[in-house]
Design an enzyme around this catalytic site. Sequence first.
Site, PDB file in Angstrom:
ATOM      1  N   LYS A 171       0.846  -1.202   0.000  1.00 44.35           N
ATOM      2  CA  LYS A 171       0.000   0.000   0.000  1.00 44.35           C
ATOM      3  C   LYS A 171       0.878   1.248   0.000  1.00 44.35           C
ATOM      4  O   LYS A 171       1.600   1.508   0.960  1.00 44.35           O
ATOM      5  CB  LYS A 171      -0.874   0.031   1.256  1.00 44.35           C
ATOM      6  N   GLY A 222       7.345   5.181   7.774  1.00 49.09           N
ATOM      7  CA  GLY A 222       6.578   6.420   7.903  1.00 49.09           C
ATOM      8  C   GLY A 222       6.970   7.130   9.181  1.00 49.09           C
ATOM      9  O   GLY A 222       8.075   6.929   9.708  1.00 49.09           O
ATOM     10  N   GLU A 244      10.154   1.427  10.268  1.00 52.40           N
ATOM     11  CA  GLU A 244      11.221   2.372   9.894  1.00 52.40           C
ATOM     12  C   GLU A 244      10.607   3.764  10.017  1.00 52.40           C
ATOM     13  O   GLU A 244       9.764   4.150   9.203  1.00 52.40           O
ATOM     14  CB  GLU A 244      11.702   2.108   8.461  1.00 52.40           C
ATOM     15  N   CYS A 278      14.312  10.664   5.382  1.00 57.10           N
ATOM     16  CA  CYS A 278      14.312  10.288   6.799  1.00 57.10           C
ATOM     17  C   CYS A 278      15.691  10.486   7.406  1.00 57.10           C
ATOM     18  O   CYS A 278      15.824  10.914   8.544  1.00 57.10           O
ATOM     19  CB  CYS A 278      13.840   8.853   6.973  1.00 57.10           C
ATOM     20  N   GLU A 375      11.391  16.986  14.087  1.00 57.79           N
ATOM     21  CA  GLU A 375      11.774  16.601  12.725  1.00 57.79           C
ATOM     22  C   GLU A 375      11.065  17.536  11.744  1.00 57.79           C
ATOM     23  O   GLU A 375       9.838  17.538  11.662  1.00 57.79           O
ATOM     24  CB  GLU A 375      11.353  15.154  12.430  1.00 57.79           C
TER      25      GLU A 375
HETATM   26  P1  NAD Z   1       2.979   8.707   7.610  1.00 58.61           P
HETATM   27  O1  NAD Z   1       3.323   7.999   8.870  1.00 58.61           O
HETATM   28  O2  NAD Z   1       2.000   9.805   7.635  1.00 58.61           O
HETATM   29  O3  NAD Z   1       2.445   7.688   6.513  1.00 58.61           O
HETATM   30  C1  NAD Z   1       3.175   6.557   6.102  1.00 58.61           C
HETATM   31  C2  NAD Z   1       2.224   5.513   5.547  1.00 58.61           C
HETATM   32  O4  NAD Z   1       1.369   5.042   6.601  1.00 58.61           O
HETATM   33  C3  NAD Z   1       1.280   6.013   4.451  1.00 58.61           C
HETATM   34  O5  NAD Z   1       1.119   4.975   3.492  1.00 58.61           O
HETATM   35  C4  NAD Z   1      -0.034   6.247   5.212  1.00 58.61           C
HETATM   36  O6  NAD Z   1      -1.170   6.151   4.398  1.00 58.61           O
HETATM   37  C5  NAD Z   1      -0.005   5.110   6.201  1.00 58.61           C
HETATM   38  N1  NAD Z   1      -0.790   5.318   7.414  1.00 58.61           N
HETATM   39  C6  NAD Z   1      -1.268   6.486   7.915  1.00 58.61           C
HETATM   40  N2  NAD Z   1      -1.934   6.260   9.081  1.00 58.61           N
HETATM   41  C7  NAD Z   1      -1.849   4.926   9.315  1.00 58.61           C
HETATM   42  C8  NAD Z   1      -2.290   4.076  10.368  1.00 58.61           C
HETATM   43  N3  NAD Z   1      -2.967   4.572  11.418  1.00 58.61           N
HETATM   44  N4  NAD Z   1      -2.022   2.765  10.289  1.00 58.61           N
HETATM   45  C9  NAD Z   1      -1.321   2.267   9.252  1.00 58.61           C
HETATM   46  N5  NAD Z   1      -0.859   3.011   8.215  1.00 58.61           N
HETATM   47  C10 NAD Z   1      -1.121   4.330   8.256  1.00 58.61           C
HETATM   48  O7  NAD Z   1       4.398   9.178   7.029  1.00 58.61           O
HETATM   49  P2  NAD Z   1       4.664  10.110   5.790  1.00 58.61           P
HETATM   50  O8  NAD Z   1       4.226  11.496   6.174  1.00 58.61           O
HETATM   51  O9  NAD Z   1       4.116   9.458   4.571  1.00 58.61           O
HETATM   52  O10 NAD Z   1       6.268  10.062   5.684  1.00 58.61           O
HETATM   53  C11 NAD Z   1       7.121  10.935   6.357  1.00 58.61           C
HETATM   54  C12 NAD Z   1       7.684  10.278   7.597  1.00 58.61           C
HETATM   55  O11 NAD Z   1       8.264   9.023   7.256  1.00 58.61           O
HETATM   56  C13 NAD Z   1       8.824  11.081   8.227  1.00 58.61           C
HETATM   57  O12 NAD Z   1       8.689  11.062   9.622  1.00 58.61           O
HETATM   58  C14 NAD Z   1      10.077  10.318   7.811  1.00 58.61           C
HETATM   59  O13 NAD Z   1      11.193  10.492   8.656  1.00 58.61           O
HETATM   60  C15 NAD Z   1       9.571   8.916   7.820  1.00 58.61           C
HETATM   61  N6  NAD Z   1      10.391   8.060   6.973  1.00 58.61           N
HETATM   62  C16 NAD Z   1      11.153   7.109   7.577  1.00 58.61           C
HETATM   63  C17 NAD Z   1      11.977   6.317   6.803  1.00 58.61           C
HETATM   64  C18 NAD Z   1      12.850   5.246   7.428  1.00 58.61           C
HETATM   65  O14 NAD Z   1      13.288   4.371   6.702  1.00 58.61           O
HETATM   66  N7  NAD Z   1      13.101   5.292   8.727  1.00 58.61           N
HETATM   67  C19 NAD Z   1      12.018   6.485   5.419  1.00 58.61           C
HETATM   68  C20 NAD Z   1      11.217   7.467   4.847  1.00 58.61           C
HETATM   69  C21 NAD Z   1      10.388   8.244   5.639  1.00 58.61           C
END
Ligand code: NAD
Length: 482
Positions: A171, A222, A244, A278, A375
Amino acid sequence: MKFNSDFTMTINGKSVTTTSKITVINPANEEIVGYAPDCSRELLDSAVGAAHSAFPSWSVVPFTARQNLLHQMASALEANVGPLSRLLTAEQGKTLSDAAMEIGGAAYWLRETAKMTLPETVNNDSSAHRSVTRHVPLGVVGAIAPWNYPIGLAAFKLASALLAGNTVVLKPSPFTPLTTLKLGELMQTVLPEGVLNVISGSDELGPWMTSHPGFAKISFTGSTATGRKVMAGAAATLKHLTLELGGNDAAIVLPDVDIQTVAKCIFWASFGNSGQICLASKRIYIHKDIYGPMKQEIVNYAKTIKMGNGTDPDVQLGPIQNRPQYERVLDLIRDAQDNGYKFLMGGMPTAQKGYFIPLTIIDNPPEHSRIVQEEQFGPVLPLIEFDNIEDAIARANATDYGLGATVWSADAAAALAVGQRLQAGTVWINEALGLSPFITFAGHKQSGLGTESGREGLLAYTVPQTIAVRQNAGTWQGVPKS
Ligand code: NAD
């Protein structure tokens, strides 16, 4: 390959759509790029059902055949770099060359992961008794990706999950689903039905997945805030988890660096993908002896960088990917302004189309400021002066995050001594952002749980199984003598 003109999910090897749609916006001009299906609970059940049906045969496909299929997946991506990159730029905002690098990087990840094998440990081996521990797939994996690297981060998950013998329901973020849907369509010609299902949907779909009893594992990338919800959602059915999550990576710059060279390194470590990485450097601690010239050099270099629509070949950085993140970054800028912090460049954007935030550099804000503590995930960077290295290390570690860190010095050994004291999953000396399919990637503290990539990342998509074989049941000691 000729793509369908519309965007469809892939369930059981077939294109599936819905009447209800989510609208995908180009962040560079706020125009509509396309409409993605909005997956219902019933269609999620179908995707999980298809992955379950495919699992028994996929998990026993010979390992070498699965390795070959990963290469075929890579070839399919490589053959379509042009159209996939254009679509990725349109929905994500990054430059066309960065988009092509992401698609190429995903193919590279698949190819290099395919070279790995799963270990077997022989615990005991005699003519009478043999015990072996091997690593078997978990079952159906739910893969949830964010919007900053939709294809690259999906590839991290797919490469290991599929090679290990799992089937997957992937997804993407509702902000960037389109290229991932095309990836699903592309893989219909490569993988057996049901092995990879790609679904898209609005905000409820992620929580439906994490609580769905059909998944053996959720691999989530995320934010830390969402990661907590994923963990809670997965608890009822005790799913395996890889999380992650976010970071607030510190860079420590020692006084002996070549200022001109390291200023450029710091710039790209911090502002690459407009700060939406990230592992970007998100707070820069610079020794007081060079603080003045270093900040000037970073600012001078930043002023040479062109931001704009990623389709313009002269543009080096694109917009923030979506409106809520744009608002979040503006809120941090506003907070810095309200508190009277000094801006070396940038600030609030002037009204225009697109979610563009000018490159913004803040001069030595206090340690407790929001721009240092939170962040930012955008092109706003605090530079912070330090006097004492012990103090810099303590400040770098004084966070709930622990994703990455960098140390810069002309003396790599001195920098290493500092780096070894930093609490982060990846510490780079005189370089940054160097991920590799062979290197395990893990967040410390609240930046994550579990591992991705490398041998350990592959093992994270398996569970150990010990099989013991006794040739003659009469020799087993477990039956009482009388
Ligand atoms: P997010 O947490 O808002 O969303 C990530 C994913 O989770 C999306 O597909 C979203 O639809 C889904 N999602 C949202 N609510 C959910 C829930 N309650 N249960 C399950 N899934 C849900 O993150 P974002 O805004 O898309 O990305 C930015 C963040 O991701 C930043 O904090 C960044 O540091 C982090 N990030 C981490 C890594 C890593 O490898 N550590 C890599 C890239 C981004």
